[in-house]
Write a protein that holds these residues in place. Structure first.
Motif, short mmCIF file in Angstrom:
data_model
loop_
_atom_site.label_atom_id
_atom_site.label_comp_id
_atom_site.label_asym_id
_atom_site.label_seq_id
_atom_site.Cartn_x
_atom_site.Cartn_y
_atom_site.Cartn_z
N LEU A 100 40.94 37.95 48.68
CA LEU A 100 41.25 38.03 47.25
C LEU A 100 42.66 38.56 47.03
O LEU A 100 43.39 38.09 46.15
N ALA A 101 43.05 39.56 47.84
CA ALA A 101 44.41 40.10 47.71
C ALA A 101 45.45 39.01 47.97
O ALA A 101 46.47 38.93 47.28
N THR A 102 45.19 38.16 48.96
CA THR A 102 46.11 37.06 49.27
C THR A 102 46.12 36.03 48.14
O THR A 102 47.19 35.56 47.72
N ALA A 103 44.94 35.71 47.63
CA ALA A 103 44.84 34.69 46.58
C ALA A 103 45.52 35.13 45.29
O ALA A 103 46.14 34.32 44.59
N VAL A 104 45.42 36.42 44.99
CA VAL A 104 45.96 36.93 43.73
C VAL A 104 47.36 37.50 43.89
O VAL A 104 48.07 37.74 42.92
N ASP A 105 47.75 37.71 45.15
CA ASP A 105 49.08 38.22 45.48
C ASP A 105 49.29 39.65 44.98
O ASP A 105 50.28 39.97 44.31
N VAL A 106 48.32 40.52 45.31
CA VAL A 106 48.43 41.95 45.01
C VAL A 106 47.92 42.71 46.22
O VAL A 106 47.41 42.14 47.19
N SER A 107 47.99 44.04 46.17
CA SER A 107 47.52 44.85 47.29
C SER A 107 46.00 44.97 47.28
O SER A 107 45.36 44.73 46.25
N GLU A 108 45.44 45.35 48.43
CA GLU A 108 43.99 45.54 48.50
C GLU A 108 43.54 46.71 47.64
O GLU A 108 42.42 46.72 47.13
N ASP A 109 44.39 47.72 47.47
CA ASP A 109 44.05 48.82 46.57
C ASP A 109 43.90 48.31 45.13
O ASP A 109 42.99 48.72 44.40
N ASP A 110 44.78 47.41 44.74
CA ASP A 110 44.67 46.81 43.40
C ASP A 110 43.37 46.02 43.28
O ASP A 110 42.73 46.02 42.22
N ILE A 111 43.00 45.32 44.34
CA ILE A 111 41.74 44.56 44.33
C ILE A 111 40.56 45.50 44.17
O ILE A 111 39.63 45.25 43.39
N GLU A 112 40.58 46.62 44.90
CA GLU A 112 39.48 47.59 44.81
C GLU A 112 39.33 48.11 43.38
O GLU A 112 38.21 48.24 42.87
N ASP A 113 40.44 48.43 42.73
CA ASP A 113 40.38 48.92 41.36
C ASP A 113 39.83 47.84 40.42
O ASP A 113 39.03 48.13 39.52
N ALA A 114 40.26 46.61 40.63
CA ALA A 114 39.78 45.52 39.77
C ALA A 114 38.30 45.24 39.99
O ALA A 114 37.57 44.93 39.06
N LEU A 115 37.84 45.37 41.24
CA LEU A 115 36.42 45.16 41.53
C LEU A 115 35.56 46.24 40.88
O LEU A 115 34.43 45.98 40.47
N HIS A 116 36.11 47.45 40.78
CA HIS A 116 35.37 48.49 40.05
C HIS A 116 35.24 48.10 38.58
O HIS A 116 34.19 48.30 37.96
N ALA A 158 44.56 36.82 27.87
CA ALA A 158 44.26 38.23 27.61
C ALA A 158 42.86 38.28 27.00
O ALA A 158 42.67 37.93 25.85
N ILE A 159 41.87 38.72 27.78
CA ILE A 159 40.48 38.60 27.34
C ILE A 159 39.71 39.92 27.50
O ILE A 159 38.49 39.91 27.61
N GLY A 160 40.40 41.03 27.52
CA GLY A 160 39.70 42.30 27.59
C GLY A 160 39.56 42.88 28.98
O GLY A 160 39.05 43.99 29.13
N TYR A 161 39.96 42.14 30.00
CA TYR A 161 39.98 42.64 31.37
C TYR A 161 41.44 42.72 31.83
O TYR A 161 42.32 42.04 31.28
N SER A 162 41.68 43.51 32.87
CA SER A 162 43.03 43.56 33.41
C SER A 162 43.41 42.21 33.98
O SER A 162 42.55 41.36 34.27
N LYS A 163 44.70 42.00 34.14
CA LYS A 163 45.17 40.72 34.68
C LYS A 163 44.63 40.47 36.09
O LYS A 163 44.28 39.35 36.44
N ILE A 164 44.55 41.51 36.90
CA ILE A 164 44.07 41.32 38.27
C ILE A 164 42.58 40.99 38.27
O ILE A 164 42.13 40.09 38.99
N ALA A 165 41.79 41.69 37.44
CA ALA A 165 40.36 41.38 37.36
C ALA A 165 40.15 39.95 36.86
O ALA A 165 39.29 39.21 37.37
N THR A 166 40.94 39.54 35.88
CA THR A 166 40.84 38.18 35.37
C THR A 166 41.22 37.16 36.43
O THR A 166 40.59 36.10 36.56
N ALA A 167 42.25 37.49 37.21
CA ALA A 167 42.68 36.58 38.28
C ALA A 167 41.59 36.44 39.35
O ALA A 167 41.37 35.35 39.88
#
Length: 400
Positions: free
Chosen positions: A275-291, A242-251
């Motif tokens: 990235l979605a495959t590597a982190v095992d989340v949806s591409e929408d989640d990846i887009e939010d984390a990239l923001h 837990a370092i101040g970023y969301s879990k998906i952004a950290t992943a």
């Protein structure tokens, strides 16, 4: 022959874009200069300032420094600037504790002092610090003036001692000015018996039967170790701090940190789908984390390219080194060692570091304008030379 710009036929759109970029860079430099020149009046510390954003409506700041210096910086900011700034406290050296106590409680005070010293907390305790012939007032003033944590051992006996009251007054002044934390330790004293100014503070009680545990809790509080358990991972296959970023952004950052070869811009490149495959989340989640990571990555045509600052930020959580500590080591040698080379390859050889470790430290220094910028294309390093400036010296002095 028509107007030409940069060797090509004039294009109003390109010209306007370059003007806007130049204006943004000028504003970023003005912000960096404005806040990096703030100095703590007592310690002489300067903050390290990082300006984020590539658009006028998305400029943000990260400012690093001691809690005392950051308090001064905040006073000079507008409400809008405070909202757009991330403050990153940096503790210079070990915490320094001042322990106030009554002589009747000497044995317990000594146990507390020794427990703190054994856990990396430099502790001022009268019987260690004051020698024959010393000025009592001067030695106590020195201990109070240098402490980051004021501790007072409050017992029925201590509550009656005028010097304990005077030292508490000084400790409360340092707390109010943001220079030190004030921690009241109770032994044989009910919380209801505390003075009004202390009644609103959490005052842990030391029990003889659980004394070691009480000191361990105190040490953890001083070192800032949270008692809150960490959040669980976003999936069973990912263990993330837990370092101040969301879990998906950290992943996402972890993927880049573990796969890069040289920790430079664009190494490696990933699609959002990968990235979605590597982190095992949806591409929408990846887009939010990239923001969320927009200061540390570049996204172009569905390709995600990490910036050098991503490795400077995340390496310490997933690798065996800390770019911040490596950067300070480089800066200190630049300032203090006349034999320190400026050729980056020679510096890397001196430390035995591969480009993978060297580049995040360089990125940390470059982003904060702590060394001269000698970035060139087709180099294995983020800068081919490491040349100090006045900012290098201020950085080393502030972290000493």
């Amino acid at each position: 022959m028509g107007l030409r710009y940069k060797g090509r036929a004039f294009n109003a759109g390109d010209f306007a874009k370059d003007i806007e970029s130049a204006a943004i860079e000028a504003i970023k430099e003005e912000l960096r200069e404005r806040f990096s020149t703030i100095r703590h009046p007592n310690t002489g510390e300067f903050p390290a300032v990082l300006v984020h954003g590539e658009a006028l409506d998305d400029l943000r700041l990260s400012i690093e420094g001691s809690p005392q210096l950051l308090a001064i910086v905040k006073e000079r900011m507008s409400a809008e600037e405070l909202e757009a700034t991330a403050f990153l406290p940096v503790q210079s050296g070990s915490p320094k504790a001042f322990l106030s106590y009554s002589f009747e409680d000497r044995d317990m005070a000594e146990k507390v002092a020794r427990g703190l010293m054994a856990s990396g907390i430099d502790t001022w305790w009268a019987e260690w610090e004051i020698r024959s012939g010393d000025s009592l007032r001067r030695k106590i003033d020195e201990g109070l003036g240098n402490c980051t944590h004021f501790l007072v051992l409050l017992t029925p006996s201590a509550m009656k001692k005028p010097w304990v009251q005077q030292e508490m007054d000084a400790g409360l002044v340092r707390r109010i000015s943001g220079q030190a934390r004030f921690i009241a330790l109770r032994h044989g004293l009910a919380a209801s018996e505390l003075p009004p100014l202390l009644s609103g503070m959490l005052s842990p009680e030391l029990y003889v039967s659980h004394f070691d545990q009480g000191v361990r809790d105190l040490v953890n509080d001083i070192h800032g170790v949270s008692r809150k358990p960490p959040l669980g991972p976003i999936s069973s296959s990912i263990d993330l701090p837990a370092i101040g970023y969301s879990k998906i952004a950290t992943a996402i950052a972890k993927v880049f940190v573990e796969e890069t070869k040289d920790a430079m811009f664009g190494d490696p490149q990933k699609s959002t789908g990968e990235l979605a495959t590597a982190v095992d989340v949806s591409e929408d989640d990846i887009e939010d984390a990239l923001h969320e990571l927009r200061d540390l990555v570049t996204v172009s045509f569905d390709r995600v390219l990490p910036k050098a600052d991503l490795f400077a930020t995340f390496d310490k959580h997933f690798m065996e080194w800390s770019p911040q500590e490596d950067a300070l080591r480089i800066a200190a040698d630049l300032v203090n060692d006349p034999s320190m080379p400026i050729d980056t390859g020679q510096v890397a050889q001196r430390y035995g570091w591969e480009p993978r470790r060297m580049n995040p430290a360089l990125a940390y220094l470059l982003a904060r304008k702590l060394i001269v910028d000698y970035q060139v294309l087709a180099s294995q390093f983020n800068s081919i030379r490491i040349v100090k400036t006045d900012a290098t010296r201020r950085f080393v002095k502030s972290r000493s």
